[in-house]
Enzyme design. Structure first.
Site, short mmCIF file in Angstrom:
data_model
loop_
_atom_site.label_atom_id
_atom_site.label_comp_id
_atom_site.label_asym_id
_atom_site.label_seq_id
_atom_site.Cartn_x
_atom_site.Cartn_y
_atom_site.Cartn_z
N HIS A 20 0.84 -1.29 0.04
CA HIS A 20 0.01 0.00 0.10
C HIS A 20 0.95 1.28 0.11
O HIS A 20 0.81 2.07 -0.99
CB HIS A 20 -1.09 -0.05 1.33
CG HIS A 20 -1.54 1.38 1.38
ND1 HIS A 20 -2.50 2.04 0.58
CD2 HIS A 20 -1.65 2.21 2.52
CE1 HIS A 20 -2.93 2.93 1.01
NE2 HIS A 20 -2.39 3.28 2.14
N HIS A 51 4.48 6.42 5.60
CA HIS A 51 3.32 7.25 6.14
C HIS A 51 2.46 6.58 7.22
O HIS A 51 1.62 7.10 7.83
CB HIS A 51 2.23 7.78 5.14
CG HIS A 51 1.49 6.88 4.49
ND1 HIS A 51 1.85 6.03 3.00
CD2 HIS A 51 0.03 6.63 4.63
CE1 HIS A 51 0.63 5.55 3.06
NE2 HIS A 51 -0.12 5.47 3.91
N GLU A 95 1.37 4.98 12.68
CA GLU A 95 -0.01 4.61 12.83
C GLU A 95 -0.05 2.94 13.43
O GLU A 95 -0.85 2.50 14.08
CB GLU A 95 -0.95 4.96 11.90
CG GLU A 95 -2.20 4.47 12.21
CD GLU A 95 -3.05 4.79 10.64
OE1 GLU A 95 -4.30 4.31 11.09
OE2 GLU A 95 -2.62 5.48 9.85
N ASP A 96 0.56 2.36 12.54
CA ASP A 96 0.55 0.78 12.42
C ASP A 96 1.55 0.08 12.76
O ASP A 96 1.51 -1.37 12.70
CB ASP A 96 -0.06 0.42 10.82
CG ASP A 96 -1.36 0.92 10.46
OD1 ASP A 96 -2.19 1.05 11.48
OD2 ASP A 96 -1.60 1.46 9.28
N ASP A 156 -2.91 8.61 -0.82
CA ASP A 156 -3.13 7.45 -0.06
C ASP A 156 -4.64 6.97 -0.15
O ASP A 156 -5.08 5.90 -0.17
CB ASP A 156 -3.10 7.86 1.42
CG ASP A 156 -3.50 6.98 2.49
OD1 ASP A 156 -3.31 5.85 2.48
OD2 ASP A 156 -4.13 7.35 3.45
N ASP A 184 -23.90 18.87 -23.84
CA ASP A 184 -22.06 19.21 -23.85
C ASP A 184 -21.51 17.65 -23.36
O ASP A 184 -20.37 17.87 -22.67
CB ASP A 184 -21.59 20.11 -22.85
CG ASP A 184 -22.24 20.14 -21.43
OD1 ASP A 184 -22.74 19.31 -21.29
OD2 ASP A 184 -22.00 21.05 -20.56
#
Length: 733
Positions: A48, A72, A76-77, A139, A259
């Site tokens: 990812h 990134h 967090e993980d 992301d 259009d």
């Protein structure tokens, strides 16, 4: 999964001086940090952040941004901390990664609030470095590309959030290609039937329009060459979601859209853009009202182009976009096109963006509202308003361009100029003519705002404005005005409390006990007392801890049941106008004062009769006549009873509301007779209501305005003297 050398090669294609060592170290560190983690698809989790970095190489961003993209999710993980990132990759990359870290353990009241708080944190990080937004959007784009692996209920929520926030945010900063891809995925997830219908219609349209597209492309190229203009012509069609949104907005079918078919003409310079426009309008008739010049007046997201619609071959309407190669690059990459990959410090990069990018300036203005910030959900509402609206362009008398959403009013314009201008606005002139502040502004309007220092924005303005800045500013000004009212009321209550208890009071003494009263400042103490959240006696005791309050008992009435039979009011001292000893009572002038005071609903008091105040926490004081039956509801809450008196100056001409029930004989002219008495006695009728009917009588309720109790008594006496009036009763709330 992309290999290490492949990522480096991608970056070096547009930046030969790329820092290979930095990219390699970030790749290896992120891969080790995520280890054996898996995504919902079963792929290694590291795939990812690697795909996010690949998306950013298409935007040609700098090496630090690519490295931050790979890192990134590490804070967090994984077990990684900001300190780890900073020690290995430096402060800039650590700040980028920290700005991208989501909120997981924040105790918020709703998913909507969590969404708002997450957006707030991201935009605050953008204030530090604009590249945070690029990584966050990349992301989200990769997460949307793999959304089919997510459970259906969560899938719909993510798609809705993306459609409401991230897609329009990408468009607002000029990244149109990314916006369209995000919208396309959301459309497919949230409205599969509508998506399928539009796709089928588009397929049928392509089969019919294919020869026309090729013919027009070749014809345009030939006309450019014949006039010595070097350029490129590309055929294009509207995206499915854009088609669906237009069908919904205009309530038309697919076949009625004029259009769907369009062409983009790219030339070398701005003069050639206008030359192409002349060639096109000479060749085919243009459709009135369909010409827009975004080169002379760019959109807020930096988009620049000439738009026109012509009736082409076989009477087919064709939309044309004419712009330079540089404009096309900005239309595709947005703020990423503004030299983000050059060797610049963050401060230098922000300076370039601030000068070149209107989209970045919009972000800055949005972030400024955070400093004034109210609650997260208000901020989310403000941001959605700013993201979704089309625009009108207006001017100040000095020629300053102000960009506003469509349907904006002069009030929105005033707040766009400056918050103080909006707060003090009392009128406006549009194109030199006086106009209401509620007028809808149009493109090209010159707006002059008239101000007065005495003006305070009324709360009703909130429902009239369309911009988030105006709405939040009005709310803030309203809250501040209400707080000021409560603070003024609280100050007077405290002053009277000290007087009643015979203790000296100074602001210095009160300021010394602010912390003991658990309030941040003295004005907060006054406001808390005014709202009824803090008892005035507690303030006195905080200043004089040894003081013991002794409340004298009021003499009981003949029945022994308190004043006028009001139970529980034995300890309340009522001050009567004209009697001595009334200094400790709060003076009441009515609703025009700066206190949050109102009269009892359904028949309040009038000057000259005895009154009592009831303090309602968070609302203020309600004034009742002493004989009001409603007072029995407060028998068990003596702390809410306040000592009040009238403070009406001699000769003051002010009317007060009163309510009468009049029973009249059921015959012609009875209402006229009542009205004639009212007129003769100088009463002002505000409202009439027929209450009940019998064969012989009619009962009518009159809301009237009188000067004082003597005036009201005269009215009642004169009414009762009329033979066709059976009875007159005053209603007391």
């Amino acid at each position: 999964m992309m290999r290490q050398y492949e990522l480096v090669e991608r970056v070096k294609r547009y930046n030969p001086r790329a820092d290979e060592d930095l990219l390699n170290r970030a790749y290896v560190y992120a891969m080790k940090a995520h280890g054996s983690q898996k995504r919902a698809s079963g792929d290694p989790y590291f795939s990812h952040p690697l795909e996010v970095a690949a998306i950013l190489t298409e935007l040609r961003v700098d090496d630090e941004t690519i490295a931050a993209a790979m890192l990134h999710d590490t804070i967090e993980d994984t077990e990684t901390t900001r300190t780890d990132i900073e020690s290995r990759f430096g402060d800039d990359i650590a700040t980028l990664v920290e700005g991208l870290t989501k909120i997981k353990k924040l105790d918020l009241v709703s998913k909507k609030a969590a969404q708002a708080e997450n957006l707030r944190k991201m935009l605050l990080a953008v204030a530090e470095d604009a590249r945070v937004l690029l990584v966050k959007l990349a992301d989200r784009l990769h997460n949307m590309r793999t959304l089919h692996y997510v459970p259906p209920d969560k899938r719909a929520r993510i798609a809705e959030e993306t459609l409401e926030i991230y897609a329009p945010l990408a468009g607002r900063i000029g990244m149109q290609e990314m916006r369209e891809e995000l919208e396309e995925i959301c459309f497919r997830v949230l409205m599969p039937d509508a998506h399928m219908m539009v796709m089928q219609r588009l397929e049928a349209f392509r089969s019919r329009a294919g020869p026309i597209i090729a013919f027009i492309e070749n014809d345009l190229r030939g006309k450019l060459a014949a006039n010595g203009i070097e350029g490129d012509v590309k055929g294009r069609e509207k995206r499915p979601y854009s088609i669906w949104r237009k069908m919904e907005r205009k309530s038309v079918s697919f076949e009625q859209l004029p259009d769907i078919l369009g062409f983009r003409v790219l030339v070398g310079n701005i003069p050639d853009c206008y030359r192409v426009l002349g060639i096109v309008h000479n060749a085919w008739p243009f459709v009135p009202g369909r010409f827009k010049d975004y080169i002379s007046t760019p959109k807020q997201n930096d988009y620049r182009s000439i738009h026109t619609t012509v009736v082409g071959p076989k009477h087919q309407r064709v939309e044309l976009q004419i712009r330079t190669q540089a404009m096309d690059e900005i239309a595709e990459y947005g703020i990423a096109a503004h030299a983000l990959y050059k060797d610049q410090t963050v401060a230098e990069r922000d300076a370039v963006l601030g000068k070149e990018a209107r989209a970045y300036n919009w972000l800055r203005r949005t972030i400024e509202t955070l400093a004034e910030g109210d609650n997260p959900e208000e901020f989310l509402e403000h941001t959605k308003l700013e993201l979704f609206h089309d625009q009108v362009f207006c001017f100040t008398p000095k020629g300053l361009l102000i960009t506003l959403p469509r349907s904006a009013t002069p009030i929105d314009f005033a707040y766009a100029v400056h918050t103080d201008v909006g707060n003090h606005a009392v009128g406006c002139r549009i194109n030199g003519r006086n106009a209401p502040l509620t007028s809808e502004l149009r493109n090209g309007d010159e707006v002059e705002i008239l101000t007065s220092e005495a003006q305070v924005p009324p709360p009703a303005w909130e429902s009239l404005v369309v911009t988030g800045k105006a709405r939040s500013s009005i709310r803030r000004a309203t809250r501040e005005a209400v707080r000021k009212q409560f603070a003024g009321l609280g100050r007077r209550i405290i002053e009277r409390a000290f007087e009643r208890m015979g203790k000296p009071q100074t602001e210095e003494k009160l300021a010394s006990v602010v912390r003991r009263l658990a309030r941040p400042g003295l004005e907060d103490v006054f406001a808390a007392v005014g709202r009824g959240e803090l008892h005035s006696g507690d303030v006195v005791k905080a200043v004089f801890p040894d003081f013991k309050e002794e409340t004298p008992k009021a003499p009981a009435g003949p029945s022994g049941a308190g004043w006028f039979g009001v139970q529980g009011a034995d300890e309340v001292k009522f001050k009567v106008p004209g009697k001595e000893g009334g200094a400790g009572a709060l003076p009441i002038r009515g609703l025009s004062d700066d206190l949050p005071v109102r009269f009892a609903p359904g028949g309040g008091p009038v000057p000259g009769e005895r009154i009592v105040g009831i303090l309602t926490p968070g609302e203020g004081i309600t004034i009742y006549p002493i004989q009001s039956p409603s007072l029995s509801a407060f028998d068990e809450e003596p702390w809410r009873w306040l000592d009040v008196r009238w403070d009406v100056e001699e000769g003051e001409r002010r009317r007060y509301p009163a309510r009468l029930i009049v029973s009249v004989i059921n015959e012609p002219g009875s209402l006229a007779e009542v009205a004639r008495v009212m007129a003769e006695t100088d009463a002002n009728i505000d409202n009439i209501e027929m209450r009940s009917k019998t064969r012989d009588f009619r009962e009518m309720l009159f809301d009237i305005e009188v000067w004082n109790i003597k005036h009201l008594t005269t009215i009642i006496t004169d009414l009762k003297a009329k033979p066709m009036i059976a009875n007159v009763d005053r209603v007391v709330g």
